[in-house]
Design a protein around this motif. Structure first.
Motif, PDB file in Angstrom:
ATOM      1  N   LEU A  11      69.819  26.540  64.109  1.00  0.00           N
ATOM      2  CA  LEU A  11      68.877  25.508  63.688  1.00  0.00           C
ATOM      3  C   LEU A  11      69.325  24.135  64.176  1.00  0.00           C
ATOM      4  O   LEU A  11      68.503  23.317  64.606  1.00  0.00           O
ATOM      5  CB  LEU A  11      68.741  25.514  62.166  1.00  0.00           C
ATOM      6  N   GLY A  12      70.627  23.877  64.139  1.00  0.00           N
ATOM      7  CA  GLY A  12      71.143  22.609  64.657  1.00  0.00           C
ATOM      8  C   GLY A  12      70.858  22.433  66.129  1.00  0.00           C
ATOM      9  O   GLY A  12      70.522  21.333  66.590  1.00  0.00           O
ATOM     10  N   GLN A  13      70.977  23.513  66.897  1.00  0.00           N
ATOM     11  CA  GLN A  13      70.654  23.451  68.325  1.00  0.00           C
ATOM     12  C   GLN A  13      69.183  23.113  68.537  1.00  0.00           C
ATOM     13  O   GLN A  13      68.846  22.248  69.349  1.00  0.00           O
ATOM     14  CB  GLN A  13      70.966  24.798  68.994  1.00  0.00           C
ATOM     15  N   VAL A  14      68.321  23.796  67.824  1.00  0.00           N
ATOM     16  CA  VAL A  14      66.880  23.587  67.984  1.00  0.00           C
ATOM     17  C   VAL A  14      66.498  22.157  67.613  1.00  0.00           C
ATOM     18  O   VAL A  14      65.751  21.485  68.338  1.00  0.00           O
ATOM     19  CB  VAL A  14      66.089  24.608  67.135  1.00  0.00           C
ATOM     20  N   VAL A  15      67.021  21.671  66.504  1.00  0.00           N
ATOM     21  CA  VAL A  15      66.653  20.348  66.016  1.00  0.00           C
ATOM     22  C   VAL A  15      67.151  19.254  66.957  1.00  0.00           C
ATOM     23  O   VAL A  15      66.399  18.346  67.325  1.00  0.00           O
ATOM     24  CB  VAL A  15      67.184  20.142  64.579  1.00  0.00           C
ATOM     25  N   THR A  16      68.429  19.315  67.360  1.00  0.00           N
ATOM     26  CA  THR A  16      68.949  18.251  68.218  1.00  0.00           C
ATOM     27  C   THR A  16      68.341  18.287  69.613  1.00  0.00           C
ATOM     28  O   THR A  16      68.107  17.243  70.218  1.00  0.00           O
ATOM     29  CB  THR A  16      70.483  18.318  68.333  1.00  0.00           C
ATOM     30  N   ARG A  17      68.046  19.473  70.131  1.00  0.00           N
ATOM     31  CA  ARG A  17      67.418  19.539  71.459  1.00  0.00           C
ATOM     32  C   ARG A  17      65.965  19.068  71.407  1.00  0.00           C
ATOM     33  O   ARG A  17      65.403  18.686  72.431  1.00  0.00           O
ATOM     34  CB  ARG A  17      67.521  20.931  72.029  1.00  0.00           C
ATOM     35  N   ALA A  18      65.369  19.062  70.209  1.00  0.00           N
ATOM     36  CA  ALA A  18      64.021  18.512  70.049  1.00  0.00           C
ATOM     37  C   ALA A  18      64.061  16.988  69.941  1.00  0.00           C
ATOM     38  O   ALA A  18      63.020  16.348  69.844  1.00  0.00           O
ATOM     39  CB  ALA A  18      63.357  19.115  68.808  1.00  0.00           C
ATOM     40  N   GLY A  19      65.274  16.417  69.950  1.00  0.00           N
ATOM     41  CA  GLY A  19      65.405  14.964  69.912  1.00  0.00           C
ATOM     42  C   GLY A  19      65.532  14.380  68.518  1.00  0.00           C
ATOM     43  O   GLY A  19      65.440  13.167  68.357  1.00  0.00           O
ATOM     44  N   ILE A  20      65.729  15.220  67.522  1.00  0.00           N
ATOM     45  CA  ILE A  20      65.865  14.737  66.148  1.00  0.00           C
ATOM     46  C   ILE A  20      67.353  14.603  65.830  1.00  0.00           C
ATOM     47  O   ILE A  20      68.107  15.561  65.903  1.00  0.00           O
ATOM     48  CB  ILE A  20      65.195  15.714  65.158  1.00  0.00           C
ATOM     49  N   HIS A  21      67.779  13.393  65.493  1.00  0.00           N
ATOM     50  CA  HIS A  21      69.177  13.109  65.187  1.00  0.00           C
ATOM     51  C   HIS A  21      69.246  12.342  63.874  1.00  0.00           C
ATOM     52  O   HIS A  21      68.268  11.736  63.438  1.00  0.00           O
ATOM     53  CB  HIS A  21      69.822  12.271  66.290  1.00  0.00           C
ATOM     54  N   LEU A  22      70.414  12.369  63.257  1.00  0.00           N
ATOM     55  CA  LEU A  22      70.614  11.584  62.045  1.00  0.00           C
ATOM     56  C   LEU A  22      70.483  10.102  62.372  1.00  0.00           C
ATOM     57  O   LEU A  22      70.893   9.660  63.446  1.00  0.00           O
ATOM     58  CB  LEU A  22      72.003  11.858  61.463  1.00  0.00           C
ATOM     59  N   PRO A  23      69.928   9.311  61.460  1.00  0.00           N
ATOM     60  CA  PRO A  23      69.837   7.876  61.716  1.00  0.00           C
ATOM     61  C   PRO A  23      71.202   7.212  61.512  1.00  0.00           C
ATOM     62  O   PRO A  23      72.074   7.749  60.839  1.00  0.00           O
ATOM     63  CB  PRO A  23      68.828   7.400  60.672  1.00  0.00           C
ATOM     64  N   GLY A  24      71.371   6.068  62.087  1.00  0.00           N
ATOM     65  CA  GLY A  24      72.581   5.296  61.856  1.00  0.00           C
ATOM     66  C   GLY A  24      73.679   5.585  62.866  1.00  0.00           C
ATOM     67  O   GLY A  24      73.465   6.201  63.898  1.00  0.00           O
ATOM     68  N   ASN A  25      74.866   5.114  62.519  1.00  0.00           N
ATOM     69  CA  ASN A  25      76.008   5.210  63.409  1.00  0.00           C
ATOM     70  C   ASN A  25      76.966   6.301  62.946  1.00  0.00           C
ATOM     71  O   ASN A  25      77.128   6.535  61.750  1.00  0.00           O
ATOM     72  CB  ASN A  25      76.753   3.879  63.463  1.00  0.00           C
ATOM     73  N   ILE A  26      77.648   6.910  63.914  1.00  0.00           N
ATOM     74  CA  ILE A  26      78.600   7.965  63.608  1.00  0.00           C
ATOM     75  C   ILE A  26      79.989   7.385  63.343  1.00  0.00           C
ATOM     76  O   ILE A  26      80.835   8.037  62.749  1.00  0.00           O
ATOM     77  CB  ILE A  26      78.643   9.008  64.744  1.00  0.00           C
ATOM     78  N   ASP A  27      80.226   6.147  63.780  1.00  0.00           N
ATOM     79  CA  ASP A  27      81.534   5.518  63.555  1.00  0.00           C
ATOM     80  C   ASP A  27      81.345   4.020  63.367  1.00  0.00           C
ATOM     81  O   ASP A  27      80.248   3.487  63.471  1.00  0.00           O
ATOM     82  CB  ASP A  27      82.485   5.828  64.714  1.00  0.00           C
ATOM     83  N   TYR A  28      82.451   3.344  63.081  1.00  0.00           N
ATOM     84  CA  TYR A  28      82.392   1.901  62.846  1.00  0.00           C
ATOM     85  C   TYR A  28      82.228   1.104  64.138  1.00  0.00           C
ATOM     86  O   TYR A  28      81.935  -0.082  64.102  1.00  0.00           O
ATOM     87  CB  TYR A  28      83.645   1.435  62.111  1.00  0.00           C
ATOM     88  N   ALA A  29      82.423   1.752  65.278  1.00  0.00           N
ATOM     89  CA  ALA A  29      82.270   1.065  66.565  1.00  0.00           C
ATOM     90  C   ALA A  29      80.793   0.878  66.923  1.00  0.00           C
ATOM     91  O   ALA A  29      80.478   0.163  67.863  1.00  0.00           O
ATOM     92  CB  ALA A  29      82.987   1.840  67.665  1.00  0.00           C
ATOM     93  N   GLY A  30      79.900   1.535  66.205  1.00  0.00           N
ATOM     94  CA  GLY A  30      78.472   1.353  66.437  1.00  0.00           C
ATOM     95  C   GLY A  30      77.819   2.409  67.300  1.00  0.00           C
ATOM     96  O   GLY A  30      76.688   2.229  67.724  1.00  0.00           O
ATOM     97  N   HIS A  31      78.507   3.526  67.566  1.00  0.00           N
ATOM     98  CA  HIS A  31      77.904   4.604  68.346  1.00  0.00           C
ATOM     99  C   HIS A  31      76.902   5.352  67.476  1.00  0.00           C
ATOM    100  O   HIS A  31      77.225   5.786  66.379  1.00  0.00           O
ATOM    101  CB  HIS A  31      78.977   5.580  68.847  1.00  0.00           C
TER     102      HIS A  31
END
Length: 101
Positions: A11-31
């Motif tokens: 399911l994670g593969q299907v969702v991310t390949r459809a362009g759906i990602h969690l909002p916000g940043n993954i780290d404090y550097a702003g990525h």
């Protein structure tokens, strides 16, 4: 347990390949979450998640496997893979057959 992990991975593969990602940043550097590759590219390559982040994920999953998702005998487990261990009960046993469907 492993079947559920495989289902979530698919399911994670299907969702991310459809362009759906969690909002916000993954780290404090702003990525942003969307700035990393999908699938294997998230682990290896120029847009990969840093090794420290991958290590944190693996350690967290290992902690869950070793201490939370364990089968404790004689705690009300109804079947193999029932990891409630007498803790979570949504009252399924009290429903009649029509309500369960």
């Amino acid at each position: 347990k492993h079947g559920r992990v495989a289902q979530l991975a698919f399911l994670g593969q299907v969702v991310t390949r459809a362009g759906i990602h969690l909002p916000g940043n993954i780290d404090y550097a702003g990525h942003e979450f969307s700035s990393f590759g999908n699938g294997w590219a998230a682990l290896d390559g120029p847009n990969a998640i840093p090794q420290e982040g991958v290590s944190q994920l693996l350690l967290f999953v290992g902690l869950l496997e070793a201490s939370v998702m364990i089968d404790v005998p004689d705690t009300g487990n109804e079947f193999v893979g029932d990891f409630r261990n007498g803790f979570i009960d949504f009252g399924w046993d009290t429903f009649d057959e029509e309500t369960k469907l």
